[in-house]
Design an enzyme around this catalytic site. Structure first.
Site, PDB file in Angstrom:
ATOM      1  NE  ARG A  11      -3.483  -2.315   2.805  1.00 57.66           N
ATOM      2  CZ  ARG A  11      -3.170  -3.461   3.387  1.00 57.66           C
ATOM      3  NH1 ARG A  11      -1.945  -3.618   3.914  1.00 57.66           N
ATOM      4  NH2 ARG A  11      -4.043  -4.444   3.459  1.00 57.66           N
ATOM      5  CE  LYS A  66      -6.353  -0.846   4.759  1.00 65.04           C
ATOM      6  NZ  LYS A  66      -7.606  -0.938   3.972  1.00 65.04           N
ATOM      7  CG  HIS A  68      -4.843   0.839  -3.825  1.00 64.29           C
ATOM      8  ND1 HIS A  68      -4.083   0.516  -2.703  1.00 64.29           N
ATOM      9  CD2 HIS A  68      -5.878  -0.045  -3.827  1.00 64.29           C
ATOM     10  CE1 HIS A  68      -4.642  -0.496  -2.064  1.00 64.29           C
ATOM     11  NE2 HIS A  68      -5.731  -0.855  -2.731  1.00 64.29           N
ATOM     12  NE  ARG A  78      -2.932  -3.768  -1.287  1.00 63.86           N
ATOM     13  CZ  ARG A  78      -2.440  -4.608  -0.375  1.00 63.86           C
ATOM     14  NH1 ARG A  78      -1.132  -4.791  -0.287  1.00 63.86           N
ATOM     15  NH2 ARG A  78      -3.231  -5.276   0.434  1.00 63.86           N
ATOM     16  CG  HIS A 101      -5.950  -9.321   1.322  1.00 60.31           C
ATOM     17  ND1 HIS A 101      -6.200  -9.690   0.013  1.00 60.31           N
ATOM     18  CD2 HIS A 101      -5.801  -7.971   1.306  1.00 60.31           C
ATOM     19  CE1 HIS A 101      -6.197  -8.613  -0.750  1.00 60.31           C
ATOM     20  NE2 HIS A 101      -5.965  -7.562   0.007  1.00 60.31           N
ATOM     21  CE1 TYR A 119      -6.481  -7.528  -6.975  1.00 60.02           C
ATOM     22  CE2 TYR A 119      -6.474  -8.726  -4.899  1.00 60.02           C
ATOM     23  CZ  TYR A 119      -6.346  -7.544  -5.604  1.00 60.02           C
ATOM     24  OH  TYR A 119      -6.099  -6.366  -4.938  1.00 60.02           O
TER      25      TYR A 119
END
Length: 327
Positions: free
Chosen positions: A181, A205, A273, A276, A299, A308
């Site tokens: 990110r 995150k 982004h 990514r 994730h 994806y």
């Protein structure tokens, strides 16, 4: 005022999270909830801020809807029609489906906290469904476009100085070559500048830590930037700096990408982004394992990464319809 509710005096109310008025018990619960999100659940500052904003807007609605500043006891008396009226009001304010879903998730989280800490249960939320999710697929760049974006010679056409072009190319290389990110790339310190065939330890995150291999081309782009950078970078200082030597503002990277969109004829979806997204999509298209891609992206859930696969399926169908004689 709805029947069965008792009016409270102004002395019972106290400000909560900004200018909003609510009863003192609700103010204390709201502040404790936000603190728990940041410290116990370790959500990002932006997520905590968004959840706090959602709660503030909900309590503002309740104040107008009920006729009094809300208290914790009011949450036990809420009806499904109250929740639906709030959702309708927020949609009327222009809030889109994903934002409505997040706002509803924030209120559910707060009511669970309220039940756990005070015993006040909000049954109305158990029968209210959020808006249907219209899942927008990520829009990755093509392989050739991504390679041009990370080319310092392409960036040099719009940069003020060669070292700035090298800096932007190094940042883009991290986004595309490592799937970072933009906040993760700009959060690196000088001492964390990677060498070829090493791995970066990234904290993403929710405080989730992951190891990301560094390709030689990415390390080379960073080395070129460091060689040209006119500033002596402290080991514990930022790896990427602005024109005056301070921490690099992400908006400058976004502007660099905007210049490249015009110069290279890229679509509006070509953002930092999107690099990514391109990292994940191109790995998957070349046989990458979905679980490995999940780990590389950081994730928490595999379902987040599975989006994806839909991109890959769509491209296969497009190729089929374009090339098959009977399509």
């Amino acid at each position: 005022m709805p029947p069965g509710r008792q009016a409270r005096t102004r002395e019972d109310a106290a400000p909560v999270i900004g200018p909003l008025l609510a009863a003192a018990d609700l103010r204390a619960s709201a502040e404790a909830w936000l603190t728990s999100l940041a410290t116990e659940r370790r959500l990002s500052d932006k997520t905590v801020e968004a959840y706090g904003r959602d709660l503030r807007q909900f309590l503002t609605f309740l104040r107008d809807h009920l006729g009094d500043p809300p208290a914790a006891a009011d949450f036990a008396d809420l009806r499904p029609t109250d929740i639906r009226a709030w959702l309708a009001a927020r949609r009327g304010d222009g809030l889109a489906g994903p934002s409505l879903s997040r706002a509803l998730a924030a209120i559910r989280s707060f009511t669970r906290f309220l039940e756990k800490t005070t015993g006040t249960r909000t049954t109305a939320l158990t029968v209210v469904r959020g808006p249907k999710k219209r899942h927008a697929l990520p829009k990755p760049l093509s392989r050739d476009a991504a390679l041009r974006v990370i080319d310092a010679e392409e960036i040099d056409t719009g940069a003020a100085e060669p070292w700035i072009a090298a800096r932007d190319a190094a940042v883009f290389a991290l986004l595309y070559g490592c799937g970072l990110r933009i906040s993760e790339a700009l959060g690196l310190t000088r001492s964390e500048a990677p060498a070829p065939d090493t791995a970066l330890r990234i904290t993403g995150k929710g405080g989730k830590t992951r190891l990301v291999p560094v390709l030689p081309a990415v390390a080379e782009a960073i080395a070129d930037y460091l060689r040209l950078c006119p500033y002596a970078l402290a080991a514990d200082g930022p790896l990427f700096v602005g024109a005056r030597g301070g921490p690099l503002n992400p908006r400058l990277i976004q502007r660099a990408m905007a210049r490249l969109r015009g110069a290279l004829g890229l679509p509006d979806s070509a953002t930092p982004h999107a690099l990514r997204h391109s990292f994940a999509t191109h790995l998957l298209m070349n046989g990458g394992d979905l679980r490995a891609i999940q780990e590389l992206l950081g994730h928490a859930s595999l379902s987040t990464t599975q989006v994806y696969t839909e991109i890959d399926e769509n491209r296969l169908l497009e190729a089929y319809h374009a090339a098959h004689p009977r399509a």
